[in-house]
Design a protein around this motif. Structure first.
Motif, PDB file in Angstrom:
ATOM      1  N   VAL A  12       1.145  -1.455   0.310  1.00  0.00           N
ATOM      2  CA  VAL A  12      -0.007  -0.102  -0.035  1.00  0.00           C
ATOM      3  C   VAL A  12       0.956   1.039   0.118  1.00  0.00           C
ATOM      4  CG1 VAL A  12      -1.720   1.453   0.846  1.00  0.00           C
ATOM      5  CG2 VAL A  12      -2.252  -1.008   1.330  1.00  0.00           C
ATOM      6  N   GLY A  13       1.716   0.948   0.863  1.00  0.00           N
ATOM      7  CA  GLY A  13       2.744   2.046   0.906  1.00  0.00           C
ATOM      8  C   GLY A  13       4.168   1.779  -0.779  1.00  0.00           C
ATOM      9  N   ALA A  14       4.222   0.922  -0.927  1.00  0.00           N
ATOM     10  CA  ALA A  14       4.925   1.237  -1.405  1.00  0.00           C
ATOM     11  C   ALA A  14       4.886   1.358  -3.566  1.00  0.00           C
ATOM     12  CB  ALA A  14       5.106  -0.611  -2.057  1.00  0.00           C
ATOM     13  N   LEU A  15       3.444   0.912  -3.585  1.00  0.00           N
ATOM     14  CA  LEU A  15       2.428   1.480  -4.843  1.00  0.00           C
ATOM     15  C   LEU A  15       2.618   2.917  -5.160  1.00  0.00           C
ATOM     16  CD1 LEU A  15       0.752  -1.462  -5.257  1.00  0.00           C
ATOM     17  CD2 LEU A  15       2.407  -0.869  -6.992  1.00  0.00           C
ATOM     18  N   SER A  16       2.566   3.015  -6.212  1.00  0.00           N
ATOM     19  CA  SER A  16       2.416   4.880  -7.106  1.00  0.00           C
ATOM     20  C   SER A  16       0.714   4.880  -6.697  1.00  0.00           C
ATOM     21  CB  SER A  16       3.465   5.164  -7.145  1.00  0.00           C
ATOM     22  OG  SER A  16       3.112   4.268  -8.764  1.00  0.00           O
ATOM     23  N   ARG A  17       0.291   5.777  -7.312  1.00  0.00           N
ATOM     24  CA  ARG A  17      -1.492   6.039  -7.032  1.00  0.00           C
ATOM     25  C   ARG A  17      -1.559   4.738  -8.581  1.00  0.00           C
ATOM     26  NH1 ARG A  17      -5.009   8.964  -5.960  1.00  0.00           N
ATOM     27  NH2 ARG A  17      -3.935  10.137  -4.470  1.00  0.00           N
ATOM     28  N   VAL A  18      -2.923   3.879  -8.227  1.00  0.00           N
ATOM     29  CA  VAL A  18      -3.086   2.430  -9.244  1.00  0.00           C
ATOM     30  C   VAL A  18      -4.235   3.448  -9.952  1.00  0.00           C
ATOM     31  CG1 VAL A  18      -3.543   0.712  -9.373  1.00  0.00           C
ATOM     32  CG2 VAL A  18      -2.462   0.731  -8.085  1.00  0.00           C
ATOM     33  N   THR A  19      -4.118   2.850 -11.198  1.00  0.00           N
ATOM     34  CA  THR A  19      -5.084   3.374 -11.906  1.00  0.00           C
ATOM     35  C   THR A  19      -5.556   2.618 -12.855  1.00  0.00           C
ATOM     36  OG1 THR A  19      -3.976   4.917 -12.810  1.00  0.00           O
ATOM     37  CG2 THR A  19      -6.040   5.069 -14.056  1.00  0.00           C
ATOM     38  N   PHE A  20      -7.130   2.263 -12.102  1.00  0.00           N
ATOM     39  CA  PHE A  20      -7.825   0.557 -12.306  1.00  0.00           C
ATOM     40  C   PHE A  20      -9.642   1.495 -13.424  1.00  0.00           C
ATOM     41  CE2 PHE A  20      -9.753   2.455  -8.863  1.00  0.00           C
ATOM     42  CZ  PHE A  20     -11.554   1.904  -9.100  1.00  0.00           C
ATOM     43  N   MET A  21      -9.439   0.592 -14.342  1.00  0.00           N
ATOM     44  CA  MET A  21     -10.241   0.396 -15.217  1.00  0.00           C
ATOM     45  C   MET A  21     -11.775   0.010 -14.742  1.00  0.00           C
ATOM     46  SD  MET A  21     -13.505  -0.708 -17.237  1.00  0.00           S
ATOM     47  CE  MET A  21     -14.701   0.633 -17.204  1.00  0.00           C
ATOM     48  N   GLY A  22     -13.065   0.625 -14.176  1.00  0.00           N
ATOM     49  CA  GLY A  22     -13.598   0.404 -13.421  1.00  0.00           C
ATOM     50  C   GLY A  22     -14.335   1.271 -13.118  1.00  0.00           C
ATOM     51  N   GLY A  23     -16.091   0.486 -12.338  1.00  0.00           N
ATOM     52  CA  GLY A  23     -16.948   1.552 -11.286  1.00  0.00           C
ATOM     53  C   GLY A  23     -17.758   2.051 -12.148  1.00  0.00           C
ATOM     54  N   ALA A  24     -18.961   2.850 -11.154  1.00  0.00           N
ATOM     55  CA  ALA A  24     -19.442   3.520 -11.928  1.00  0.00           C
ATOM     56  C   ALA A  24     -20.369   5.028 -11.162  1.00  0.00           C
ATOM     57  CB  ALA A  24     -20.808   3.422 -12.693  1.00  0.00           C
ATOM     58  N   LEU A  25     -19.803   5.754 -10.839  1.00  0.00           N
ATOM     59  CA  LEU A  25     -20.605   6.736  -9.681  1.00  0.00           C
ATOM     60  C   LEU A  25     -21.122   8.058  -9.730  1.00  0.00           C
ATOM     61  CD1 LEU A  25     -19.276   7.327  -6.696  1.00  0.00           C
ATOM     62  CD2 LEU A  25     -18.134   9.408  -7.926  1.00  0.00           C
TER      63      LEU A  25
ATOM     64  N   ALA B 231     -11.821  -4.391  -0.765  1.00  0.00           N
ATOM     65  CA  ALA B 231     -11.486  -4.143   0.133  1.00  0.00           C
ATOM     66  C   ALA B 231     -10.007  -2.886  -0.515  1.00  0.00           C
ATOM     67  CB  ALA B 231      -9.770  -5.530  -0.264  1.00  0.00           C
ATOM     68  N   VAL B 232      -9.149  -3.152  -0.957  1.00  0.00           N
ATOM     69  CA  VAL B 232      -8.668  -1.885  -2.137  1.00  0.00           C
ATOM     70  C   VAL B 232      -9.059  -1.118  -2.308  1.00  0.00           C
ATOM     71  CG1 VAL B 232      -7.597  -1.261  -4.225  1.00  0.00           C
ATOM     72  CG2 VAL B 232      -7.695  -4.001  -4.814  1.00  0.00           C
ATOM     73  N   LEU B 233     -10.130  -0.314  -2.035  1.00  0.00           N
ATOM     74  CA  LEU B 233     -10.465   0.668  -1.902  1.00  0.00           C
ATOM     75  C   LEU B 233     -10.218   1.611  -0.650  1.00  0.00           C
ATOM     76  CD1 LEU B 233     -13.190   1.232  -4.972  1.00  0.00           C
ATOM     77  CD2 LEU B 233     -11.456   2.156  -4.943  1.00  0.00           C
ATOM     78  N   ARG B 234     -10.422   0.705  -0.127  1.00  0.00           N
ATOM     79  CA  ARG B 234     -11.223   0.886   1.666  1.00  0.00           C
ATOM     80  C   ARG B 234      -9.113   0.756   2.627  1.00  0.00           C
ATOM     81  NH1 ARG B 234     -15.688  -0.022   4.886  1.00  0.00           N
ATOM     82  NH2 ARG B 234     -17.894  -0.328   3.243  1.00  0.00           N
ATOM     83  N   SER B 235      -8.047   0.057   1.835  1.00  0.00           N
ATOM     84  CA  SER B 235      -6.881  -0.235   1.477  1.00  0.00           C
ATOM     85  C   SER B 235      -5.745   1.162   2.343  1.00  0.00           C
ATOM     86  CB  SER B 235      -5.929  -1.468   1.284  1.00  0.00           C
ATOM     87  OG  SER B 235      -5.568  -0.657  -0.058  1.00  0.00           O
ATOM     88  N   GLY B 236      -6.513   2.724   1.833  1.00  0.00           N
ATOM     89  CA  GLY B 236      -5.199   3.593   1.878  1.00  0.00           C
ATOM     90  C   GLY B 236      -4.728   3.484   0.510  1.00  0.00           C
ATOM     91  N   LEU B 237      -5.044   2.367  -0.310  1.00  0.00           N
ATOM     92  CA  LEU B 237      -3.726   2.510  -1.314  1.00  0.00           C
ATOM     93  C   LEU B 237      -4.354   3.682  -2.341  1.00  0.00           C
ATOM     94  CD1 LEU B 237      -1.733   1.406  -3.772  1.00  0.00           C
ATOM     95  CD2 LEU B 237      -3.591  -0.126  -4.460  1.00  0.00           C
ATOM     96  N   PRO B 238      -3.539   4.387  -3.006  1.00  0.00           N
ATOM     97  CA  PRO B 238      -4.127   5.749  -3.200  1.00  0.00           C
ATOM     98  C   PRO B 238      -4.527   5.187  -4.730  1.00  0.00           C
ATOM     99  CG  PRO B 238      -1.393   6.101  -2.888  1.00  0.00           C
ATOM    100  CD  PRO B 238      -1.938   5.246  -2.390  1.00  0.00           C
ATOM    101  N   THR B 239      -5.404   5.866  -5.285  1.00  0.00           N
ATOM    102  CA  THR B 239      -6.747   4.822  -6.347  1.00  0.00           C
ATOM    103  C   THR B 239      -6.799   5.975  -7.817  1.00  0.00           C
ATOM    104  OG1 THR B 239      -8.248   4.004  -5.619  1.00  0.00           O
ATOM    105  CG2 THR B 239      -6.967   2.379  -5.201  1.00  0.00           C
ATOM    106  N   ARG B 240      -7.136   5.578  -8.915  1.00  0.00           N
ATOM    107  CA  ARG B 240      -7.799   6.226  -9.633  1.00  0.00           C
ATOM    108  C   ARG B 240      -8.562   6.094 -10.783  1.00  0.00           C
ATOM    109  NH1 ARG B 240      -3.350   8.392 -12.121  1.00  0.00           N
ATOM    110  NH2 ARG B 240      -3.403  10.205 -11.172  1.00  0.00           N
ATOM    111  N   MET B 241     -10.238   5.936 -10.247  1.00  0.00           N
ATOM    112  CA  MET B 241     -11.313   4.852 -11.060  1.00  0.00           C
ATOM    113  C   MET B 241     -11.318   6.018 -12.357  1.00  0.00           C
ATOM    114  SD  MET B 241     -14.830   4.292  -9.389  1.00  0.00           S
ATOM    115  CE  MET B 241     -16.184   5.194  -9.909  1.00  0.00           C
ATOM    116  N   VAL B 242     -10.851   5.375 -13.348  1.00  0.00           N
ATOM    117  CA  VAL B 242     -11.377   5.639 -14.423  1.00  0.00           C
ATOM    118  C   VAL B 242     -12.932   4.737 -15.165  1.00  0.00           C
ATOM    119  CG1 VAL B 242     -10.396   5.516 -16.745  1.00  0.00           C
ATOM    120  CG2 VAL B 242      -9.087   5.750 -15.202  1.00  0.00           C
TER     121      VAL B 242
END
Length: 318
Positions: free
Chosen positions: A146-159, A182-193
């Motif tokens: 969680v601390g080692a990865l930079s922001r993860v950009t993932f394809m998925g979701g609809a807000l 689990a990913v979205l609550r983990s504290g990992l920086p993400t970008r949802m596309v």
């Protein structure tokens, strides 16, 4: 010595994943150092075979392919795509087309690769375009990721728009809601596309005709495969004028975040009831000053489409 950033794709290799792979291979600012496979558009073993064949077709058989998990976190059996998905992507995931070549390499284990990656590399760009199962498993096995990865950009979701599997749920999240939560609550920086922006970027048949006119096997394959996909959209969404470029946009937004306008948010995924699979702002973290996720809500469609076509043609060798 190359100064290109290192890129890892996590693909459930169907049609738009193949287009995302071509986009990545045609992007000079990154080096594709590995492809992790998942399930969704196809089962995981088909994803492995498709990926290996595509890499050979595009002239990059040296890129290693890693077999990811074959089922959602809470499933007892391997995932098999339902009939509706097989109609969209074809029985082989590539619109019934085959890129030729043979699968020469036995894939290695994805989790072992990802653990070694986060332990040994800095600033790797990681883009999942299928369910987030592999990423959730990585976080569970190696919490320091969680601390080692930079922001993860993932394809998925609809807000802000409806889902494409149910009224609430987008397909990648719906295929493993527990992993996405689990990913979205983990504290990992993400970008949802997600569908909020991917339905705004549409590829029409004039573009595939251009690929076919190049006269190379890869161009003909990509055109035939994508025309199958466009045909599905013409029947199901005739007003769109082509096919949505879901996975390529996620890769593009990872390489150039200025392509999308984002809302900072803390998200969760509903895990029960009729809204299972919905991505929604987490009410328990609404007032938190720190926001883990950037949700793409706007996109520079014209600039993206121009860059997409340029980079795919570069991957095709034109």
């Amino acid at each position: 010595m190359s100064c290109a950033k290192k890129l890892v794709l996590d693909l459930d290799t169907g049609i738009d994943d193949a287009l995302a792979l071509a986009y990545a291979l045609g992007s000079p600012e990154v080096e594709l150092v590995g492809v992790v496979t998942s399930y969704g558009n196809v089962d995981v073993d088909t994803a492995v075979g498709n990926t290996l064949a595509l890499l050979e077709l595009f002239g990059h058989p040296e890129v290693p392919v890693y077999r990811g998990l074959d089922r959602p976190l809470v499933s007892d059996g391997p995932f098999s795509p339902p009939a509706g998905v097989r109609r969209i992507h074809g029985e082989n995931g590539l619109g019934g087309c085959w890129p030729g070549g043979r699968c020469h390499a036995a894939p290695r284990d994805a989790l072992d690769f990802l653990v070694s990656l986060v332990e040994g590399e800095d600033d790797v760009i990681y883009v999942p375009t299928g369910p987030l199962t592999n990423l959730a498993a990585l976080i569970e096995r190696a919490p320091a990721s969680v601390g080692a990865l930079s922001r993860v950009t993932f394809m998925g979701g609809a807000l802000t728009v409806p889902g494409n599997v149910t009224a609430c749920a987008e397909a990648n999240v719906c295929n493993d809601p527990e992993a996405a939560d689990a990913v979205l609550r983990s504290g990992l920086p993400t970008r949802m596309v997600g569908l909020d922006v991917t339905h705004q970027v549409v590829l029409a048949r004039d573009r595939t005709a251009r690929w076919r006119s190049l006269g190379c096997p890869a161009g003909r394959f990509l055109a035939d495969m994508t025309d199958h996909y466009i045909g599905i959209y013409e029947r199901n969404n005739p007003g769109m004028g082509g096919c949505a470029l879901h996975d390529p946009l996620a890769v593009a937004a990872a390489l150039d975040p200025s392509l999308v306008g984002c809302l900072p948010a803390n998200l969760r995924v509903d895990l029960e009831g009729v809204t299972r699979g919905r991505t929604v702002c987490d009410p328990e973290r609404l007032r938190d000053a720190e926001k883990d996720c950037e949700v793409a809500l706007t996109v520079d469609s014209a600039r993206f489409l121009g860059e997409f076509c340029d980079r795919v043609e570069r991957a095709l060798g034109s």
